[in-house]
Design a protein around this motif. Structure first.
Motif, PDB file in Angstrom:
ATOM      1  N   ASN A 567      31.484  34.587   3.019  1.00  0.00           N
ATOM      2  CA  ASN A 567      30.531  34.674   3.901  1.00  0.00           C
ATOM      3  C   ASN A 567      29.623  36.063   3.869  1.00  0.00           C
ATOM      4  O   ASN A 567      28.140  35.835   3.552  1.00  0.00           O
ATOM      5  CB  ASN A 567      30.699  34.802   5.473  1.00  0.00           C
ATOM      6  N   LYS A 570      27.736  35.544   0.624  1.00  0.00           N
ATOM      7  CA  LYS A 570      26.703  34.489   0.672  1.00  0.00           C
ATOM      8  C   LYS A 570      25.455  34.748   1.469  1.00  0.00           C
ATOM      9  O   LYS A 570      24.325  34.365   1.118  1.00  0.00           O
ATOM     10  CB  LYS A 570      27.278  33.495   1.443  1.00  0.00           C
ATOM     11  N   ASP A 595      28.461  43.632   5.266  1.00  0.00           N
ATOM     12  CA  ASP A 595      27.491  43.304   4.258  1.00  0.00           C
ATOM     13  C   ASP A 595      25.968  43.657   4.887  1.00  0.00           C
ATOM     14  O   ASP A 595      26.161  44.330   6.074  1.00  0.00           O
ATOM     15  CB  ASP A 595      27.343  41.835   3.979  1.00  0.00           C
ATOM     16  N   GLN A 614      26.695  26.470  12.443  1.00  0.00           N
ATOM     17  CA  GLN A 614      26.064  27.234  11.364  1.00  0.00           C
ATOM     18  C   GLN A 614      24.667  27.666  11.929  1.00  0.00           C
ATOM     19  O   GLN A 614      24.141  26.806  12.470  1.00  0.00           O
ATOM     20  CB  GLN A 614      25.819  26.445   9.879  1.00  0.00           C
ATOM     21  N   ALA A 615      24.144  28.832  11.708  1.00  0.00           N
ATOM     22  CA  ALA A 615      23.212  29.733  12.320  1.00  0.00           C
ATOM     23  C   ALA A 615      21.885  28.548  11.813  1.00  0.00           C
ATOM     24  O   ALA A 615      21.151  28.505  12.510  1.00  0.00           O
ATOM     25  CB  ALA A 615      22.856  30.925  11.973  1.00  0.00           C
ATOM     26  N   THR A 626      30.881  24.860   5.581  1.00  0.00           N
ATOM     27  CA  THR A 626      31.376  23.646   6.249  1.00  0.00           C
ATOM     28  C   THR A 626      30.937  24.149   7.762  1.00  0.00           C
ATOM     29  O   THR A 626      30.803  23.126   8.464  1.00  0.00           O
ATOM     30  CB  THR A 626      32.610  23.203   5.946  1.00  0.00           C
ATOM     31  N   GLY A 627      30.802  25.374   8.096  1.00  0.00           N
ATOM     32  CA  GLY A 627      30.795  25.842   9.474  1.00  0.00           C
ATOM     33  C   GLY A 627      32.232  25.682  10.100  1.00  0.00           C
ATOM     34  O   GLY A 627      32.084  25.840  11.443  1.00  0.00           O
ATOM     35  N   LEU A 630      34.907  30.064   9.937  1.00  0.00           N
ATOM     36  CA  LEU A 630      35.406  31.131  10.985  1.00  0.00           C
ATOM     37  C   LEU A 630      36.205  30.707  12.038  1.00  0.00           C
ATOM     38  O   LEU A 630      37.164  31.285  12.695  1.00  0.00           O
ATOM     39  CB  LEU A 630      33.946  31.714  11.756  1.00  0.00           C
TER      40      LEU A 630
HETATM   41  P1  ADP Z   1      30.289  28.370   6.796  1.00  0.00           P
HETATM   42  O1  ADP Z   1      31.336  27.676   5.851  1.00  0.00           O
HETATM   43  O2  ADP Z   1      29.099  27.689   7.036  1.00  0.00           O
HETATM   44  O3  ADP Z   1      30.007  29.743   5.938  1.00  0.00           O
HETATM   45  P2  ADP Z   1      31.758  30.003   8.763  1.00  0.00           P
HETATM   46  O4  ADP Z   1      32.520  29.284  10.053  1.00  0.00           O
HETATM   47  O5  ADP Z   1      32.367  30.730   7.824  1.00  0.00           O
HETATM   48  O6  ADP Z   1      31.141  28.556   8.072  1.00  0.00           O
HETATM   49  O7  ADP Z   1      30.492  30.558   9.299  1.00  0.00           O
HETATM   50  C1  ADP Z   1      29.549  29.935  10.344  1.00  0.00           C
HETATM   51  C2  ADP Z   1      28.154  30.656  10.285  1.00  0.00           C
HETATM   52  O8  ADP Z   1      28.125  32.068  10.832  1.00  0.00           O
HETATM   53  C3  ADP Z   1      27.523  30.495   9.002  1.00  0.00           C
HETATM   54  O9  ADP Z   1      26.911  29.062   8.648  1.00  0.00           O
HETATM   55  C4  ADP Z   1      26.581  31.628   9.105  1.00  0.00           C
HETATM   56  O10 ADP Z   1      25.231  30.946   9.877  1.00  0.00           O
HETATM   57  C5  ADP Z   1      27.157  32.510  10.032  1.00  0.00           C
HETATM   58  N1  ADP Z   1      27.679  33.679   9.336  1.00  0.00           N
HETATM   59  C6  ADP Z   1      29.196  33.944   9.083  1.00  0.00           C
HETATM   60  N2  ADP Z   1      29.220  35.102   8.516  1.00  0.00           N
HETATM   61  C7  ADP Z   1      27.974  35.721   8.278  1.00  0.00           C
HETATM   62  C8  ADP Z   1      27.301  36.822   7.711  1.00  0.00           C
HETATM   63  N3  ADP Z   1      28.380  37.674   6.986  1.00  0.00           N
HETATM   64  N4  ADP Z   1      26.268  37.093   7.615  1.00  0.00           N
HETATM   65  C9  ADP Z   1      25.377  36.383   8.425  1.00  0.00           C
HETATM   66  N5  ADP Z   1      25.676  35.017   8.792  1.00  0.00           N
HETATM   67  C10 ADP Z   1      26.951  34.789   8.881  1.00  0.00           C
END
Ligand code: ADP
Length: 923
Positions: A567, A570, A595, A614-615, A626-627, A630
């Motif tokens: 993440n 990314k 980050d 997902q944001a 996949t959202g 986390l």
């Molecule tokens: P994904 O597989 O989409 O990464 P996660 O559950 O890991 O699913 O993360 C959910 C959402 O949280 C991401 O789609 C993103 O919008 C936000 N997110 C997670 N980690 C970060 C990060 N380090 N910086 C910015 N946004 C993040």
């Protein structure tokens, strides 16, 4: 002087008024008249005036003999209002009912020197008629006094008595007047009370049938007093038709004496309104017992009746709810005795209510829970430690017929009338369990069905992209890249969904071990380095502690790291840096992944750990993901009794962190040590043929340090037996053996087909001589090592020997031919492969040949690969490669277990090489 002497003599004999024996009762009767110290009254003065004139005396008194005085209620011819009792004449007069009569006080020794005689008012004559209180106590006198001696006739005395009687009548009148006043006061108070309480009072002359109502009665019945008939029928006419019979009966029963009159009824007011009244009454009877009168009350109870009916209907509603609710409800007291249960609970357990009421709730549980229940309840009551209360859990219930069933139990605590009670809500979850079972079977099928084709697609694409990419036209290559990227995404999604499913069902298995979090972090950085550089992001390890012992599942922790690091990468800008640090925090270790990317938008923060959150929903395509990551990460950390969180500033970046409890420092083992245990030790086995047990032990230890397990044979004969039994990868041979010469034994081994290729390291006091003897001989020996052994040289020889082995022969058991095709292409450069698609063929192959490794699928058309595992009994390393994730028991029996779709080509190849102990270049 003579007079003085005379007076002194008389003084000796003067009699003081004494206190009568009944003084207390007398004083109480006097006080009861409430007359003492009251103003003079004409009704008494009239009598004393008559006496004064009739007897022609200067003084006439109504004298009352109080405790220490005589007090005059009425006095004629005397100024003093009172005189002391002891010198009084009246004090003597109250000793008898007769008139106390002194014709000449000076001639009477009892009074001659009395100050009232010797001084003012100079009494010579005294006649006092005792006055009686209404109770009959002698409380004073009506007396006449003269300053001259005189005689009285009996007629005179009789008149005095008559007048005294008149005074007594006045006393009675006073008493009566007091009583009348009291009754008046009482009546007023009663009236006030009844009126203000809105209580109506009625009086019914039963014989004359005359009914009298007070003001409130008219108000209660809403009747104009002028229009009321004043008889029984007039009352009955106002009663509500539905209550009239009952109301009449109540009166009749009171009259016959069968029942006290205490009833309730409705009245219909002339305006049509209905009012509830409560009525009570007393019956007065004549000497013959016949009823004469009824006196009673009525008051309005409409409000309480309405409240009562509201309460009743509320109770009915609650009861209906409890009775019809599908969940069972059981209420127990602090002893565990069942107080009540609703119909659902009763039918759930198959009892009738009276079969369980008052009995202990244990009867609804199977053993051992039934026996433990008392202890649990007691424990809770004394220590307040809750195991179920307020928490709820799945337990087992027992029906009347003895059968058991799974049920959800939620327990609440309450206090009813100062007594502690517990409410259990129970639900039969047999059906839910069945559905869960179906669901998990479905998931297992889906995982198998999806993972297997996906693995071949992914494997084939990867091979194509690796080997043949340069021969493809640009457009085709781009298409293939797209297909590969999407197959990766699909794989990710399926794996995440399956993980999530397992977390939900509580089936995600954890293999907790003592680990060093620093090691795991370092490994995670290594694993995710490729991904970071692909995104042109630099990964930095900021290691702030040297060791961070935690108790954790290594694989799951790596999953957590992978999610947080990927993440962070990314969402980092190109050329950015992601820093991973391990920090000590009191009794915890904290891992931070920092980050400098886009940060988490404010509006997204409360959803970030939710599934599929997902944001930016376009991330699924844009950034991949996949959202779910986390939410899985959070569940994993929570299973480790840790916490996860983040801090973020939009546009400035984010720090995701998790904390794990610190484990005891001594429990920390290096990761590499554990890897040794699980991989090399299982697969590489050496035989040491050495007759000196001490030397054998030292050699074994050295060899073990290089990750090789070994057996020891003290003679050539034993060695022969072991070699026939096991598949050794190396022989360490001493040349001086008790039963055979070492060189002869070596030749024998080379002559035997099964051991002809076996690498041998000679470790002997005569190594050099031996080599000289063998020089030029075709027999291959890896090295000739002279005793005492040089550790380094032995290590080199070992490595050499292990890599000198022949091309490994692998048996791949897999029913999906596409996967067979992919693995063949992947492994053909480094190993010989035999393929079979079912258990039967696998058994045939294993009986006919020796394999260096078996790659085993579990779901096979004619049974489970696990059966084969048992038959192989450690003959060679086994790698499970299956869509199903095997249980921990099964995993413990094999070199490693890989899951299809979770493992890409490189991982599969790397793992197989590692297990076969092949150098990377060998491929
Ligand atoms: P994904 O597989 O989409 O990464 P996660 O559950 O890991 O699913 O993360 C959910 C959402 O949280 C991401 O789609 C993103 O919008 C936000 N997110 C997670 N980690 C970060 C990060 N380090 N910086 C910015 N946004 C993040």
């Amino acid at each position: 002087m003579g007079l003085v002497t005379e007076s002194k003599r008389l003084d000796l004999i003067m009699k003081k008024a004494e206190i009568p024996a009944n003084e207390l009762a007398r004083i109480s009767a006097l006080c009861g008249l409430e007359i003492l110290d009251t103003p003079s009254e004409e009704r008494f003065d009239r009598i004393t005036r008559i006496a004064q004139r009739h007897f022609n005396v200067p003084i006439a008194l109504v004298s009352l003999v109080d405790r220490g005085r005589q007090w005059f209620k009425s006095r004629q011819g005397l100024d003093a209002a009172e005189t002391p009792r002891d010198v009084s004449f009246c004090g003597h007069a109250i000793f008898s009912d007769d008139i106390f009569y002194i014709p000449d006080a000076l001639a009477d020794a009892r009074f001659a020197d009395n100050p009232l005689v010797t001084g003012a008012p100079h009494v010579r004559f005294y006649a006092g008629a005792p006055l009686h209180s209404p109770e009959g106590q002698r409380i004073g006198t009506l007396c006449i006094i003269d300053q001259l001696p005189r005689e009285s006739t009996s007629t005179d005395l009789a008149v005095l008595r008559d007048l005294a009687d008149c005074v007594e009548e006045e006393f009675k009148r006073s008493k009566l007047l007091g009583a009348v006043e009291q009754v008046k006061g009482l009546t007023t108070r009663l009236q006030l009370a009844t009126e203000s309480a809105n209580v109506g009072v009625w009086d019914w002359d039963v014989v004359g049938n005359e009914l009298v109502w007070d003001k409130v009665m008219y108000q209660l019945y809403g009747i104009d007093p002028n229009k009321f008939g004043g008889a029984y029928a007039a009352w009955l006419a106002g009663i509500h038709p539905e209550d009239a019979v009952r109301a009449n009966e109540a009166i009749q029963m009171a009259l016959t004496g069968d029942k006290q009159y205490d009833t309730e009824f409705r009245v219909v007011l002339p305006n049509g309104n209905v009012r509830w009244l409560k009525a009570t009454a007393m019956v007065q009877r004549g000497a013959d017992g016949k009823p004469l009168k009824m006196i009673g009350t009525n008051w309005d109870i409409t409000e309480s009746k309405c409240a009562q009916s509201e309460l009743q209907s509320r109770e009915n509603r609650i009861r209906a709810l409890v009775d019809t609710i599908v969940d069972g409800i059981i209420v127990i007291d602090a002893k565990g005795d069942i107080q009540t249960a609703n119909p659902a609970a009763i039918s759930l357990f198959g009892y009738a209510i009276d079969e369980i009421q008052g009995k202990n709730v244990k009867m609804l549980m199977p053993e051992p829970y039934a026996s433990e229940h008392d202890g649990y309840l007691n424990n809770y009551l004394t220590s307040n430690i809750k195991k179920i209360i307020g928490i709820g859990r799945e337990v087992t219930g027992k029906r009347k017929d003895g059968t058991t069933f799974p049920m959800d139990l939620a327990v609440g605590e309450m206090e009813v009338g100062g007594e502690r009670m517990f409410t259990g809500i129970v639900r039969d979850v047999t059906e839910r369990k069945r559905l869960e079972q179906l669901k998990s079977e479905f998931i297992s099928t889906v995982s198998h069905e999806l993972r297997t084709p996906l693995t071949s697609i992914r494997g084939a694409l990867s091979l194509l992209m690796g080997k043949a990419a340069e021969h493809l036209p640009e457009k085709a290559r781009r298409m293939l890249e797209m297909a590969e990227r999407n197959s990766e995404r699909l794989t990710l999604l399926i794996n995440d969904i399956l993980d999530l499913e397992k977390i939900e069902a509580g089936r995600l298995e954890f293999d907790f071990k003592d680990l060093d979090l620093v090691d795991v972090a370092a490994r995670a950085l290594e694993d995710n380095g490729g991904y970071a550089s692909k995104h042109q992001v630099q990964l930095v390890f900021d290691q702030q502690v040297t060791q961070a012992p935690v108790r954790a599942d290594e694989h799951r922790l790596l999953q957590v790291f992978a999610n947080l690091i990927s993440n962070a990468v990314k969402y980092s800008p190109t050329g950015g840096t992601v820093t991973v640090s391990v920090v000590a925090h009191d009794d915890k270790f904290c891992v931070e992944v920092r980050d400098h990317g886009s940060g988490i938008p404010q509006e997204f923060r409360n959803r970030i750990f939710q599934r599929f959150a997902q944001a930016d929903s376009s991330d699924t395509r844009g950034k991949g993901g996949t959202g779910l990551g986390l939410s899985i990460t959070k569940a994993i950390i929570e299973r480790h009794e840790g916490q996860i969180g983040y801090e973020s500033e939009s546009g400035m970046g984010s720090v995701f962190y998790f904390k794990l409890p610190r484990a005891g420092a001594g429990q920390c083992r290096r990761l590499e040590d554990q890897q040794h245990d699980t991989t090399t030790s299982i697969c590489v086995r050496a035989l040491i043929c050495e007759d000196n047990p001490d030397v054998a032990q030292i050699l074994a230890e050295m060899v073990r340090q290089d990750g090789v397990t070994c057996d020891v044979a003290g003679t050539a004969a034993i060695a022969r037996g072991l070699l026939a039994e096991h598949d050794y990868r190396l022989l360490l041979l001493d040349l001086t053996l008790p039963d055979t010469d070492g060189l002869t034994f070596l030749r024998e081994l080379r002559g035997n087909e099964a051991t002809a290729q076996l690498p041998v390291i000679v470790v002997s006091g005569q190594a050099l001589e031996g080599r000289a003897t063998f020089n030029g001989n075709a027999v291959t020996v890896v090295d000739w090592i002279q005793k005492p052994v040089d550790r380094m040289r032995l290590g080199r020889a070992l490595q050499d020997a292990l890599h000198r082995v022949k091309r490994p022969h692998i048996l791949h058991v897999e029913d999906d031919t596409d996967i067979l095709e992919v693995t063949r292409t992947l492994l053909e450069d480094m190993a010989d492969l035999t393929y079979v698609t079912n258990l039967r063929e696998a058994r045939q192959q294993l009986a006919a040949q020796i394999f260096d490794m078996v790659i085993l699928d579990l779901g096979l058309p004619d049974g489970s690969g696990i059966e084969l595992l048992e038959e192989l009994q450690g003959r060679c390393p086994v790698v499970i490669f299956s869509a199903q994730i095997p249980s921990r028991d099964v995993t413990a029996q094999v070199a490693t277990a890989l899951t299809k779709s979770m493992t890409n080509n490189e991982e599969l190849l790397g793992t197989i090489k590692k297990i076969l102990n092949l150098k990377d270049t060998a491929a």
